[in-house]
Design a protein around this motif. Structure first.
Motif, PDB file in Angstrom:
ATOM      1  N   PRO A   4       0.819  -1.214   0.000  1.00 61.10           N
ATOM      2  CA  PRO A   4       0.000   0.000   0.000  1.00 61.10           C
ATOM      3  C   PRO A   4       0.852   1.264   0.000  1.00 61.10           C
ATOM      4  O   PRO A   4       1.996   1.258   0.482  1.00 61.10           O
ATOM      5  CB  PRO A   4      -0.797  -0.122   1.306  1.00 61.10           C
ATOM      6  CG  PRO A   4       0.065  -0.968   2.195  1.00 61.10           C
ATOM      7  CD  PRO A   4       0.726  -1.955   1.271  1.00 61.10           C
ATOM      8  N   ASN A 187      -0.837  -7.753   5.068  1.00 59.12           N
ATOM      9  CA  ASN A 187      -1.268  -6.713   4.133  1.00 59.12           C
ATOM     10  C   ASN A 187      -2.546  -7.111   3.400  1.00 59.12           C
ATOM     11  O   ASN A 187      -3.404  -6.273   3.118  1.00 59.12           O
ATOM     12  CB  ASN A 187      -0.160  -6.408   3.119  1.00 59.12           C
ATOM     13  CG  ASN A 187       0.705  -5.228   3.539  1.00 59.12           C
ATOM     14  OD1 ASN A 187       0.251  -4.345   4.264  1.00 59.12           O
ATOM     15  ND2 ASN A 187       1.943  -5.214   3.097  1.00 59.12           N
ATOM     16  N   SER A 188      -2.669  -8.374   3.087  1.00 59.35           N
ATOM     17  CA  SER A 188      -3.871  -8.865   2.426  1.00 59.35           C
ATOM     18  C   SER A 188      -5.092  -8.688   3.326  1.00 59.35           C
ATOM     19  O   SER A 188      -6.163  -8.272   2.878  1.00 59.35           O
ATOM     20  CB  SER A 188      -3.695 -10.332   2.034  1.00 59.35           C
ATOM     21  OG  SER A 188      -4.847 -10.824   1.397  1.00 59.35           O
ATOM     22  N   ALA A 191      -6.001  -4.962   3.531  1.00 64.40           N
ATOM     23  CA  ALA A 191      -6.690  -4.529   2.308  1.00 64.40           C
ATOM     24  C   ALA A 191      -8.128  -5.022   2.294  1.00 64.40           C
ATOM     25  O   ALA A 191      -9.046  -4.311   1.862  1.00 64.40           O
ATOM     26  CB  ALA A 191      -5.939  -5.040   1.080  1.00 64.40           C
ATOM     27  N   ASP A 192      -8.339  -6.223   2.780  1.00 66.76           N
ATOM     28  CA  ASP A 192      -9.685  -6.790   2.836  1.00 66.76           C
ATOM     29  C   ASP A 192     -10.554  -5.983   3.793  1.00 66.76           C
ATOM     30  O   ASP A 192     -11.700  -5.626   3.467  1.00 66.76           O
ATOM     31  CB  ASP A 192      -9.590  -8.250   3.276  1.00 66.76           C
ATOM     32  CG  ASP A 192     -10.923  -8.959   3.196  1.00 66.76           C
ATOM     33  OD1 ASP A 192     -11.671  -8.729   2.229  1.00 66.76           O
ATOM     34  OD2 ASP A 192     -11.238  -9.762   4.097  1.00 66.76           O
ATOM     35  N   GLN A 196     -10.012  -2.585  -0.019  1.00 67.74           N
ATOM     36  CA  GLN A 196      -9.078  -2.173  -1.056  1.00 67.74           C
ATOM     37  C   GLN A 196      -8.797  -3.271  -2.076  1.00 67.74           C
ATOM     38  O   GLN A 196      -8.157  -3.019  -3.090  1.00 67.74           O
ATOM     39  CB  GLN A 196      -7.751  -1.742  -0.438  1.00 67.74           C
ATOM     40  CG  GLN A 196      -7.861  -0.506   0.427  1.00 67.74           C
ATOM     41  CD  GLN A 196      -6.559  -0.219   1.158  1.00 67.74           C
ATOM     42  OE1 GLN A 196      -5.822  -1.120   1.511  1.00 67.74           O
ATOM     43  NE2 GLN A 196      -6.281   1.052   1.387  1.00 67.74           N
ATOM     44  N   LYS A 197      -9.219  -4.477  -1.839  1.00 68.27           N
ATOM     45  CA  LYS A 197      -8.911  -5.565  -2.753  1.00 68.27           C
ATOM     46  C   LYS A 197      -9.595  -5.344  -4.097  1.00 68.27           C
ATOM     47  O   LYS A 197     -10.733  -4.864  -4.171  1.00 68.27           O
ATOM     48  CB  LYS A 197      -9.339  -6.915  -2.167  1.00 68.27           C
ATOM     49  CG  LYS A 197      -8.398  -7.384  -1.065  1.00 68.27           C
ATOM     50  CD  LYS A 197      -8.600  -8.841  -0.738  1.00 68.27           C
ATOM     51  CE  LYS A 197      -7.502  -9.310   0.209  1.00 68.27           C
ATOM     52  NZ  LYS A 197      -7.664 -10.736   0.556  1.00 68.27           N
TER      53      LYS A 197
END
Length: 203
Positions: A4, A187-188, A191-192, A196-197
């Motif tokens: 990000p 980070n995944s 984002a979830d 942001q995914k």
């Protein structure tokens, strides 16, 4: 998973100094020696985004970082450092508690705990403050590069067992800012949480 784009936005010493309570934000919390600043820097792929000090307890404000349009990471002051005065500890306890329970844009909490020492009573206290919101907590067991593979497995197993009893809406993973272990996974998840995914960077 794309790293990000993270930029400093503001610091707050009081609730009224915080940015407007809109959008989505994820807070990072942990004991003063849990490696919180190092973890934030690793997740952002930045060396000095969050200040890393050899003296625990240096973060004295709530720091806000923009990670997208009306999306933020929030670095909360570390807790449990003995050299901070009792009055200061009580003030930060009240401020962090008020933030965790009343911030409408806060959608989840990243709790950092040293994998060598496990979940401590102050960590459990923080979880108890946040639990009434029914929002998710994700625990990063930091500094796992300092443990053997079997010790890592034991630390993860024990943390999962304790957290399952304390708060159902809680997940946990191993993490090391030094060697980058768990950075992509964390980070995944961030984002979830922030929605942001499948979005282009900067959206």
């Amino acid at each position: 998973m794309t790293t990000p784009t993270v930029e400093y936005q503001a610091s707050a010493h009081k609730l009224e100094e915080m940015p407007p309570d809109t959008g989505r934000e994820v807070a990072f919390a942990g004991r003063s020696n849990a490696g919180k600043s190092s973890a934030i820097n690793a997740l952002a792929s930045r060396h000095r985004l969050a200040f890393v000090s050899k003296t625990p307890g240096r973060t004295q404000t709530i720091n806000f970082f923009g990670v997208g349009k009306n999306q933020r990471w929030v670095d909360l002051p570390g807790y449990g450092f003995a050299k901070v005065s009792q009055k200061e500890r009580e003030y930060w306890g009240e401020l962090i508690s008020a933030y965790l329970m009343n911030r409408n844009s806060l959608i989840g909490l990243i709790l950092l705990s040293d994998s060598r020492h496990g979940i401590k009573p102050l960590d459990e206290q923080l979880i108890s403050w946040f639990a009434p919101t029914n929002r998710p907590i994700h625990v990063l067991l930091t500094k796992c590069d300092k443990l053997s593979q079997s010790a890592c497995a034991k630390a993860l197993r024990e943390a999962q067992s304790l957290l399952t009893r304390r708060y159902a809406n809680c997940s946990v993973q191993l993490f090391s800012a030094t060697v980058g272990k768990g950075v992509t996974q964390a980070n995944s998840l961030l984002a979830d949480w922030l929605g942001q995914k499948d979005k282009a960077p900067g959206d």
